[in-house]
Design an enzyme around this catalytic site. Sequence first.
Site, mmCIF file in Angstrom:
data_model
loop_
_atom_site.group_PDB
_atom_site.id
_atom_site.type_symbol
_atom_site.label_atom_id
_atom_site.label_comp_id
_atom_site.label_asym_id
_atom_site.label_seq_id
_atom_site.Cartn_x
_atom_site.Cartn_y
_atom_site.Cartn_z
ATOM 1 N N LYS A 128 -4.519 13.181 -8.961
ATOM 2 C CA LYS A 128 -5.560 12.179 -9.170
ATOM 3 C C LYS A 128 -7.073 13.059 -8.832
ATOM 4 C CE LYS A 128 -3.559 9.312 -6.571
ATOM 5 N NZ LYS A 128 -2.112 9.872 -6.308
ATOM 6 N N HIS B 211 -6.258 14.171 -1.175
ATOM 7 C CA HIS B 211 -6.800 14.689 -2.537
ATOM 8 C C HIS B 211 -7.185 16.119 -2.144
ATOM 9 C CE1 HIS B 211 -6.561 10.950 -4.442
ATOM 10 N NE2 HIS B 211 -7.755 10.580 -4.188
ATOM 11 N N THR B 212 -6.857 17.218 -3.132
ATOM 12 C CA THR B 212 -7.359 18.311 -3.014
ATOM 13 C C THR B 212 -8.238 18.690 -4.191
ATOM 14 O OG1 THR B 212 -5.252 18.998 -2.052
ATOM 15 C CG2 THR B 212 -6.669 20.907 -2.745
ATOM 16 N N THR C 142 -0.153 17.746 0.773
ATOM 17 C CA THR C 142 -1.742 17.826 1.073
ATOM 18 C C THR C 142 -1.604 17.460 2.587
ATOM 19 O OG1 THR C 142 -2.222 17.331 -0.923
ATOM 20 C CG2 THR C 142 -3.875 17.637 0.639
ATOM 21 N N GLY D 116 -4.520 23.922 -14.973
ATOM 22 C CA GLY D 116 -4.627 24.613 -13.968
ATOM 23 C C GLY D 116 -5.695 24.067 -13.204
ATOM 24 N N ASP E 161 0.839 12.491 -5.825
ATOM 25 C CA ASP E 161 0.423 13.639 -5.875
ATOM 26 C C ASP E 161 0.243 14.420 -7.300
ATOM 27 O OD1 ASP E 161 0.814 14.010 -2.962
ATOM 28 O OD2 ASP E 161 2.969 13.912 -3.288
ATOM 29 N N THR F 171 5.150 3.040 -0.069
ATOM 30 C CA THR F 171 4.177 2.753 1.032
ATOM 31 C C THR F 171 3.874 1.335 1.491
ATOM 32 O OG1 THR F 171 2.118 3.674 1.865
ATOM 33 C CG2 THR F 171 2.289 2.947 -0.438
HETATM 34 P P1 IMP Z 1 3.854 5.932 4.527
HETATM 35 O O1 IMP Z 1 2.792 5.638 3.465
HETATM 36 O O2 IMP Z 1 3.359 7.134 5.313
HETATM 37 O O3 IMP Z 1 4.258 4.843 5.135
HETATM 38 O O4 IMP Z 1 4.929 6.669 3.736
HETATM 39 C C1 IMP Z 1 5.844 5.650 2.876
HETATM 40 C C2 IMP Z 1 6.556 6.626 1.759
HETATM 41 O O5 IMP Z 1 5.575 7.062 0.975
HETATM 42 C C3 IMP Z 1 6.999 7.995 2.111
HETATM 43 O O6 IMP Z 1 8.007 8.538 1.344
HETATM 44 C C4 IMP Z 1 5.736 9.156 1.917
HETATM 45 O O7 IMP Z 1 6.109 10.135 1.680
HETATM 46 C C5 IMP Z 1 5.425 8.615 0.577
HETATM 47 N N1 IMP Z 1 3.882 8.690 0.520
HETATM 48 C C6 IMP Z 1 2.737 7.731 1.096
HETATM 49 N N2 IMP Z 1 1.977 8.442 0.337
HETATM 50 C C7 IMP Z 1 2.061 9.376 -0.180
HETATM 51 C C8 IMP Z 1 1.104 10.172 -1.129
HETATM 52 O O8 IMP Z 1 -0.267 10.102 -1.271
HETATM 53 N N3 IMP Z 1 1.762 11.172 -1.900
HETATM 54 C C9 IMP Z 1 3.132 11.059 -1.971
HETATM 55 N N4 IMP Z 1 3.931 10.410 -1.230
HETATM 56 C C10 IMP Z 1 3.158 9.615 -0.361
#
Ligand code: IMP
Length: 448
Positions: free
Chosen positions: A29, A54-55, A321, A438, A26, A261
């Site tokens: 990007k 992505h927003t 998001t 911004g 977040d 992840t």
């Molecule tokens: P998963 O990818 O859904 O398995 O989540 C595993 C961990 O990665 C969790 O803590 C999610 O909140 C975090 N996570 C996965 N994708 C994102 C992302 O795009 N932004 C922020 N956190 C993410």
Amino acid sequence: MTDDRAASPDNNARHHTAVVGLQWGDEGKGKIVDLLTGRHDVIVRYNGGANAGHTIVVGDQRYALHLIPSGILYPDKVCVIGNGVVVDPEVLIEEIETLRARGVEVGANLRISDRAHVVMPYHKVHDAALEAVLASKASDDADLSIGTTKRGIGPAYADKVHRSTALRMGDLSDETRLRSKLRVICSIRSVELAALGVQAPPLDPDALAKQYAAFGRTLLPHITDTTYLLHDCLREGRSILFEGANACLLDIDHGTYPYVTSSNSSVLGVPAGTGVPGRNIDYVLGIMKAYTTRVGEGPFPTEQDNAIGERIRERGHEYGTTTNRPRRCGWLDLVAVRYSAMICGTTSLACMLLDVLSGFDELKLCTHYRLKDGSISDRFIPDAHRLSQIEAIYETLPGWSEEIDDATDRASLPANAQSYLKRIEEIVGVPIEIVSVGPERTQTVVEV
Ligand code: IMP
């Protein structure tokens, strides 16, 4: 600032760029990828799935994309979902339809790897059920739940590694074979889901085969061998932008395991997730916020679970998001950013959301960690348990009171904001080339 200046450290070069988040996701990007897209011909996602979001704000239009690269907003770009991505066809089709309904062309400009793995409904059910079971068994020293997005990411990648129970996008085009595979997979999955306490009728492989074959027919015009496609592009001298999802500290191998992840979300995921060797990447832009956020569980040394964090969250609109969860907020952890910059081979930095810090009397930068044994280290610890035991050591810098959202160059920023950026560059050892003040494309300061 013009979009052209943002696009490249060397405006004459044809080059290949990777954009990656250096924190826990977040970082913004989407905005930077959008700025850089004009200078590239092909935009490629190489990892993750619908857990990313992505927003992009273009004029008064706001686009929230989960799977499709934001380059889709430009009609002359080719957007590729690489083999390293796990694709939820239902989400993807909905995204395509939403874009088309808003007048965005989605046709031959979207290519999906036939080797990208499919996220099935039972992956999402499994993801949520496992998290619930783990949370219900939590004790003071053992809560094994991760706080996933429940998008089925972990179970889909687990099937990829299991091999025999996996489905790839290319499998969706043969309904008969799909049905045969699903009959075996569903018989196993139904038992596993029941063991996790899921109360639902057994999975129906024939219905699933019918539904996913229909998705396959819808997506068929986009499905191809994207590895050869990308190598053709390289040979033709077209420039490629690799767009990371999630972020470096969530990387399955190099992040804060197990609170990560399930893919290589650092730049190291590019070769495996696209088939393009890493040596082709000339420019790696690391995206960082001017502070730190994290969603889900896991250690966060600079977290401010207090009025400071609350203020950052409200000013920075720090809500997910994908899941709309409030993000945990804290001071900038430069031990973490320097580590990510090292792992990703970062050649320059983009510092996002600097405007959110306006109005603080003083700001803190974490430069070192105090370890459990009292020693002081400037090295990150990519292990959740050990990282949870350290104490952040800060340097305090004076803040600035002025709003900076109309700054046009770095020299027009308040002196204390300039010092804050300079200190980041000194500690990370990588120049900041882009500063975002911004959400609008125009609210971007670029120093090349
Ligand atoms: P998963 O990818 O859904 O398995 O989540 C595993 C961990 O990665 C969790 O803590 C999610 O909140 C975090 N996570 C996965 N994708 C994102 C992302 O795009 N932004 C922020 N956190 C993410």
